[in-house]
Design a protein around this motif. Structure first.
Motif, short mmCIF file in Angstrom:
data_model
loop_
_atom_site.label_atom_id
_atom_site.label_comp_id
_atom_site.label_asym_id
_atom_site.label_seq_id
_atom_site.Cartn_x
_atom_site.Cartn_y
_atom_site.Cartn_z
N ALA A 1 0.84 -1.20 0.00
CA ALA A 1 0.00 0.00 0.00
C ALA A 1 0.88 1.26 0.00
O ALA A 1 0.58 2.22 -0.71
CB ALA A 1 -0.94 -0.01 1.21
N ALA A 2 1.95 1.23 0.77
CA ALA A 2 2.86 2.39 0.80
C ALA A 2 3.52 2.59 -0.55
O ALA A 2 3.70 3.72 -1.01
CB ALA A 2 3.92 2.20 1.89
N ALA A 3 3.87 1.49 -1.23
CA ALA A 3 4.51 1.59 -2.54
C ALA A 3 3.54 2.11 -3.60
O ALA A 3 3.96 2.70 -4.60
CB ALA A 3 5.06 0.24 -2.96
N MET A 4 2.25 1.91 -3.39
CA MET A 4 1.25 2.32 -4.36
C MET A 4 0.76 3.76 -4.14
O MET A 4 -0.06 4.26 -4.89
CB MET A 4 0.04 1.38 -4.32
N THR A 5 1.27 4.42 -3.11
CA THR A 5 0.86 5.79 -2.83
C THR A 5 1.45 6.72 -3.88
O THR A 5 2.65 6.69 -4.15
CB THR A 5 1.31 6.22 -1.42
N TRP A 6 0.61 7.55 -4.46
CA TRP A 6 1.04 8.50 -5.48
C TRP A 6 1.82 9.63 -4.84
O TRP A 6 1.37 10.24 -3.88
CB TRP A 6 -0.17 9.06 -6.22
N ALA A 7 2.99 9.91 -5.35
CA ALA A 7 3.80 11.01 -4.86
C ALA A 7 3.73 12.14 -5.88
O ALA A 7 4.08 11.95 -7.05
CB ALA A 7 5.24 10.57 -4.65
N ASP A 8 3.25 13.29 -5.46
CA ASP A 8 3.20 14.43 -6.36
C ASP A 8 4.61 14.89 -6.68
O ASP A 8 5.48 14.96 -5.79
CB ASP A 8 2.42 15.58 -5.72
N PRO A 9 4.89 15.21 -7.94
CA PRO A 9 6.23 15.67 -8.30
C PRO A 9 6.53 17.02 -7.65
O PRO A 9 5.64 17.82 -7.41
CB PRO A 9 6.17 15.80 -9.82
N ALA A 10 7.80 17.22 -7.34
CA ALA A 10 8.23 18.47 -6.70
C ALA A 10 8.55 19.51 -7.76
O ALA A 10 9.16 19.22 -8.78
CB ALA A 10 9.46 18.20 -5.84
N ARG A 11 8.14 20.72 -7.48
CA ARG A 11 8.39 21.85 -8.39
C ARG A 11 9.65 22.55 -7.90
O ARG A 11 9.60 23.37 -6.99
CB ARG A 11 7.19 22.78 -8.35
N ASP A 12 10.80 22.20 -8.49
CA ASP A 12 12.08 22.68 -8.01
C ASP A 12 12.82 23.41 -9.13
O ASP A 12 13.14 22.81 -10.16
CB ASP A 12 12.91 21.51 -7.50
N VAL A 13 13.10 24.68 -8.91
CA VAL A 13 13.82 25.48 -9.91
C VAL A 13 15.16 25.98 -9.37
O VAL A 13 15.76 26.88 -9.94
CB VAL A 13 12.95 26.66 -10.42
N ALA A 14 15.62 25.38 -8.27
CA ALA A 14 16.85 25.85 -7.62
C ALA A 14 18.08 25.71 -8.53
O ALA A 14 18.92 26.63 -8.59
CB ALA A 14 17.08 25.11 -6.30
N LEU A 15 18.20 24.60 -9.23
CA LEU A 15 19.38 24.39 -10.07
C LEU A 15 19.48 25.40 -11.21
O LEU A 15 20.51 26.06 -11.36
CB LEU A 15 19.43 22.95 -10.61
N PRO A 16 18.43 25.60 -12.02
CA PRO A 16 18.57 26.61 -13.08
C PRO A 16 18.78 28.02 -12.52
O PRO A 16 19.52 28.82 -13.11
CB PRO A 16 17.28 26.50 -13.88
N ARG A 17 18.16 28.32 -11.38
CA ARG A 17 18.37 29.63 -10.78
C ARG A 17 19.84 29.79 -10.38
O ARG A 17 20.47 30.81 -10.68
CB ARG A 17 17.47 29.82 -9.56
N SER A 18 20.40 28.78 -9.74
CA SER A 18 21.80 28.88 -9.32
C SER A 18 22.73 28.94 -10.53
O SER A 18 23.72 29.67 -10.52
CB SER A 18 22.19 27.74 -8.39
#
Length: 194
Positions: A37-54
């Motif tokens: 059940a834990a493996a089947m939990t949907w994980a929302d993608p993270a919105r990360d712009v730190a690398l292009p900003r840096s």
């Protein structure tokens, strides 16, 4: 489908877990229901712009001008925003090829959550190629170029077998993905005009 969606996902997950338990038993293994059940939990993608900003800030510190891919304006640390070329709301893709330097006003008040029109994307093409080359494809960098190429091959149509020796192929693939999002989801367009 929309009316019945509240029970479709739980039914599919339950059936999948039942099948996996049966498969595990046939192999003489046991699988905990909680683990599955834990493996089947949907994980929302993270919105990360730190690398292009840096990357943009490092380029600015080195004296390399960074320009908004949409307006051509030279950016500073205060005016720099990172735009998802193909908007996150339509396609949550945080791949390097999709993250562009943009003027904060253009990104937050002009383009926002819209697709660039075919003309706006074509017009921005040279600036996008310059950004990719300067930020992600530097010959002295051993990490970002393979990551950039891998992400582009994985998510852009027609690049899976390409060696990406020509960045223009990636621009064409972005344009094709833009057209797909426009046609399939009806994502509103931004023409590049204020």
């Amino acid at each position: 489908m929309q009316r019945f969606s509240v029970w479709v996902e739980p039914a599919l997950v339950s059936e999948w877990m039942r099948l996996m338990q049966g498969y595990a038993v046939s192999q003489g293994r046991t699988v905990e229901v909680g683990t599955m059940a834990a493996a089947m939990t949907w994980a929302d993608p993270a919105r990360d712009v730190a690398l292009p900003r840096s990357r943009a800030l490092v380029l600015m510190e080195e004296g390399t001008p960074v320009h908004c891919v949409w307006s051509g304006r030279r950016l500073s640390a205060e005016t720099l925003d990172v735009d998802h070329c193909l908007p996150w709301s339509a396609w949550p893709c945080g791949d390097l090829w999709n993250l562009m330097p943009a003027d904060r006003r253009v990104n937050q008040h002009g383009k926002r959550e819209r697709l660039p029109s075919a003309e706006a994307l074509h017009h921005a093409g040279p600036a996008i190629l310059d950004w990719w080359s300067a930020a992600y494809l530097r010959p002295d960098d051993r990490v970002l170029p393979p990551r950039f190429r891998s992400e582009a091959r994985a998510s852009l149509p027609g690049l899976a077998s390409s060696n990406l020796s020509e960045l223009r192929e990636s621009c064409s693939a972005v344009a094709l993905q833009r057209a797909r999002l426009r046609q399939n989801q009806g994502v509103p367009e931004w023409t590049g005009q204020p």
